[in-house]
Design a protein around this motif. Structure first.
Motif, short mmCIF file in Angstrom:
data_model
loop_
_atom_site.label_atom_id
_atom_site.label_comp_id
_atom_site.label_asym_id
_atom_site.label_seq_id
_atom_site.Cartn_x
_atom_site.Cartn_y
_atom_site.Cartn_z
N VAL A 54 -43.79 1.70 4.68
CA VAL A 54 -44.59 2.05 4.71
C VAL A 54 -45.34 1.08 4.77
N ARG A 55 -45.62 0.21 3.29
CA ARG A 55 -46.56 -0.92 2.79
C ARG A 55 -46.34 -1.94 4.02
N LEU A 105 -37.67 -3.01 -0.07
CA LEU A 105 -38.97 -3.07 -0.13
C LEU A 105 -39.98 -1.65 0.14
N ASP A 106 -41.23 -1.13 -0.01
CA ASP A 106 -41.71 -0.35 0.76
C ASP A 106 -42.40 -0.15 2.25
N ARG A 132 -35.94 -0.58 2.76
CA ARG A 132 -35.03 -0.03 1.95
C ARG A 132 -34.40 -0.79 1.31
N THR A 135 -37.12 0.89 8.93
CA THR A 135 -36.66 1.59 7.17
C THR A 135 -35.27 1.56 7.05
#
Length: 92
Positions: free
Chosen positions: A73-74, A70-71, A66, A62
């Motif tokens: 979760v996606r 980037l996201d 970040r 994560t």
């Protein structure tokens, strides 16, 4: 209500496919635990131990996502949809 249950089953199955949870079914279909006098030796149902074992890894993933804008979760969804186990996403 049926669509909610279908969604929960789908998510449960995907998490199992990714290795983030383990489903343990008992021979008689019940969820009664096997006990020693002092502790539970084996419990049936859903085991989240693999998810908790990956906690630090998922936090790192994560953080990297970040930092790269980037996201997370996606990014994880894309990797699991491609048949990967989610670990292929982590930057070197």
């Amino acid at each position: 209500m049926g669509s909610l249950l279908d969604r929960v089953r789908l998510c449960r199955d995907r998490l199992g496919d990714c290795g983030l949870l383990v489903r343990r079914t008992s021979p008689n279909g019940k969820r009664d635990p096997l006990r020693d006098p002092a502790e539970i030796r084996l419990a049936y149902g859903i085991d989240l131990a693999p998810l908790f074992a990956l906690r630090v890894y998922l936090q790192t993933l994560t953080r990297h996502a970040r930092l790269d804008g980037l996201d997370p979760v996606r990014m994880f969804r894309a990797s699991t949809a491609a048949g990967q186990d989610g670990r292929a996403c982590i930057p070197a």
